[in-house]
Motif scaffolding. Structure first.
Motif, short mmCIF file in Angstrom:
data_model
loop_
_atom_site.label_atom_id
_atom_site.label_comp_id
_atom_site.label_asym_id
_atom_site.label_seq_id
_atom_site.Cartn_x
_atom_site.Cartn_y
_atom_site.Cartn_z
N SER A 156 0.84 -1.20 0.00
CA SER A 156 0.00 0.00 0.00
C SER A 156 0.88 1.25 0.00
N ILE A 157 0.28 2.40 -0.27
CA ILE A 157 1.04 3.65 -0.26
C ILE A 157 1.68 3.88 1.10
N GLU A 158 0.92 3.62 2.18
CA GLU A 158 1.47 3.80 3.53
C GLU A 158 2.66 2.89 3.76
N ASP A 159 2.54 1.64 3.35
CA ASP A 159 3.63 0.67 3.55
C ASP A 159 4.87 1.06 2.74
N ARG A 160 4.67 1.44 1.49
CA ARG A 160 5.81 1.81 0.64
C ARG A 160 6.47 3.10 1.14
N THR A 161 5.65 4.04 1.65
CA THR A 161 6.21 5.28 2.19
C THR A 161 7.04 5.01 3.43
N LEU A 162 6.55 4.12 4.30
CA LEU A 162 7.31 3.77 5.51
C LEU A 162 8.64 3.12 5.13
N LYS A 163 8.61 2.19 4.19
CA LYS A 163 9.84 1.53 3.76
C LYS A 163 10.83 2.53 3.18
#
Length: 297
Positions: free
Chosen positions: A203-210
């Motif tokens: 998800s966008i949130e997951d990719r942003t955190l990574k």
């Protein structure tokens, strides 16, 4: 000046009371008062005389309403005729909305805007894990109200027309019982090995955190993922881990928020495909939100 402001003036003139007019318009009293004051400033004269017993039109206010009423009547007739000529098929606007819309108290204003456009059907997509960039690309949504991800994650996006609505400090969200919750600031390196809470894999949130962790050369500990904001917040409150998000989540969801250091702003943005940005309903909606946010925040 826009047609909504004409409608607002006529409602206040009808009831001589901002509170009653705001209730009829599904607006907050303060939002309606701001719209009236903004219009008066633009016109250069007062439409109403304010008194303890109500709002009453000035002489120029009466002249304004005499001219505004036919314009509103014509606009509403135009909307009805357009709907009739299109076999009464209402136009549908599909809007993806991130949680920042709610934590900043914008949803009621958004709903009120569309109450005055009865021939426009609106669909709100609010799933926390919804990939609005993919939706904008495949045409399943028309616009998004959310934060933009890092530019490195937007390489395959269609051309977008974006404007910033509200800027907030990016914070580490944690349980109020977390010993770190009293810190003035927290650096990304202090999150090394911490349990993190984010959206679904990819998800966008997951990719942003990574991306954030990669840029700072750190690795999280255990990662909890969920596509529901309430599950994410419950995990934070119970101390299972921390998340990265805006300051407004603290008071809205009852969690602690410690600003990241170095500090930075993340914006709630109005995002739509460039080839749709000139459609009348999107132009009007964008201006409405920009006016509200520029005076409230």
């Amino acid at each position: 000046m826009n047609i909504l402001q004409l409608i607002y003036v006529l409602e206040v003139a009808k009831y001589h009371n901002v509170s009653k007019a705001a209730s009829r318009l599904y607006l907050s009293q303060s939002a309606l008062s701001q719209q009236i004051s903004r219009l008066e400033k633009e016109l250069g004269y007062e439409l109403f005389s304010r008194a303890s017993h109500g709002f009453y039109l000035t002489e120029r206010g009466r002249q304004f309403c005499d001219a505004a009423q036919p314009a509103v009547d014509s606009w509403q007739q135009f909307q009805r005729s357009i709907g009739f000529e299109n076999s009464r098929c209402k136009k549908n606007l599909r809007i993806a909305m991130g949680s920042r819309v709610y934590s900043n108290g914008l949803f009621q204003d958004i709903a009120s805007f569309f109450d005055n456009l009865p021939d426009l059907e609106v669909t709100f997509i609010t799933e926390a894990g919804f990939d609005y960039l993919a939706g904008l690309k495949d045409g399943s949504i028309d616009l998004a109200l959310d934060r933009l991800p890092p530019h490195s994650l937007m390489n395959d996006c269609p051309p977008l027309d974006c404007c910033n609505l509200i800027g907030e400090s990016q914070c580490v969200l944690m349980s109020p019982m977390d010993p770190r919750s009293t810190m003035e600031y927290i650096s990304p390196r202090e999150l090394q090995g911490s349990a993190m809470i984010t959206g679904l894999e990819g998800s966008i949130e997951d990719r942003t955190l990574k991306e954030t962790f990669k840029n700072h050369g750190i690795s999280p500990g255990r990662v909890y993922r969920s596509d529901g904001i309430h599950t994410v917040i419950n995990l934070i409150r119970s101390g299972k881990g921390v998340a990265i998000g805006p300051r407004s989540f603290a008071s809205y969801y009852g969690v602690a928020a410690v600003p990241l250091n170095p500090p930075g702003l993340v914006y709630l943005s109005f995002i739509c495909p460039a080839d749709r940005s000139s459609s009348p309903e999107i132009v009007m909606f964008r201006k409405y939100l920009l006016d509200i946010c520029s005076h409230r925040f």
